[in-house]
Design an enzyme around this catalytic site. Structure first.
Site: not given
Ligand code: ZN
Length: 279
Positions: A2-3
């Site tokens: 996840p960013e």
């Protein structure tokens, strides 16, 4: 992994779902997810009977404020998921490491097959001491309002290629391999352009591309990639991957000029771009 947009979606979900809730019980399976604590009790006893008063984010770390002085810090790592269930009888997913049960009903569960993610409780003032990268975190593009002139000054001061610069957490927080490629396509700039050799117009395009791309990704509830685990608090995937212009689209037609998207290996990572649209 996840960013920033994916972590922000989870933060907003948590803000709506768990603020004001009181923790009734905490169950921990193994020490891996709570490895900063000496034992399970040291983690659970600081949560039980506490009320969640707010949910903040520092880079990719989620900070659940508790009444009293402590915060529950959550990092999703490579494959971590937070899942809200309405009933404690809902089937338990494989690799569930932590289960928080609320007095008002329902649970928050931390699921992480690869266990690079973690949870820990610490006094609010010591978070940066626990996670040293947070003490040197760059600007948060979803939080910081900044003029493009100031941004241009920051970019020009660095003598770096654009992709590694965007991924440098000390410069901008939370951008990884996916969004750096999408931002650079949006800006019409190639990944290896030098940051101190951009025209004013190019700086302005880069500035706009960073903020617009990340906000757009949040609006679409993040990117759920084929081989990865990201889902929101209710177990639903995001749909921004359907709007990716270059990432993981090698050989497919550029959405702007129809030429095939190119993949290049750089420093062990794949970089995707259009040779015609990005110069
Ligand atoms: Zn193109």
């Amino acid at each position: 992994m996840p960013e920033l947009p994916e972590v922000e979606v989870v933060r907003r979900d948590l803000d709506r779902e768990i603020v004001g809730k009181k923790i009734k019980a905490v169950d921990v399976d193994g020490m891996r997810a709570v490895r900063r604590h000496h034992n399970r009790k040291q983690f659970t006893s600081r949560l039980v009977d506490r009320k969640v008063t707010g949910v903040d984010r520092r880079g990719k770390y989620i900070l659940c404020r508790l009444d009293g002085d402590d915060v529950l810090v959550i990092h999703l790592g490579m494959s971590g998921q937070l899942l809200r269930t309405k009933s404690s009888r809902d089937a338990m997913a494989k690799h569930t490491h932590v289960v928080i049960t609320f007095t008002q009903g329902g649970q928050l569960r931390f699921v992480d097959p690869r266990t690079f993610g973690e949870m820990f409780v610490t006094p609010a003032g010591t978070v940066e001491k626990e996670v040293s990268e947070l003490a040197h975190l760059g600007i948060d593009p979803l939080e910081t309002a900044m003029s493009w002139e100031h941004f241009g000054h920051m970019v020009a001061q660095r003598q770096a290629k654009l992709k590694p610069l965007l991924m440098d957490q000390k410069f901008i927080a939370g951008i990884g391999n996916v969004y750096s490629d999408e931002i650079l396509f949006q800006a019409g700039l190639k990944w290896d352009r030098m940051s101190d050799a951009l025209s004013q117009q190019e700086i302005r395009r880069l500035y706009r591309a960073i903020f617009e791309t990340l906000q757009d990704a949040v609006k679409h509830r993040g990117s759920s990639l084929a081989d990865e685990q990201y889902v929101d608090l209710f177990g639903r995937p995001g749909d921004y991957q359907l709007h990716h212009k270059v990432y993981a689209r090698e050989g497919e037609a550029c959405r702007r000029c129809r030429r095939p998207i190119v993949r290049q290996r750089v420093g062990g990572r794949s970089t995707f771009f259009c040779e015609a649209c990005q110069v």
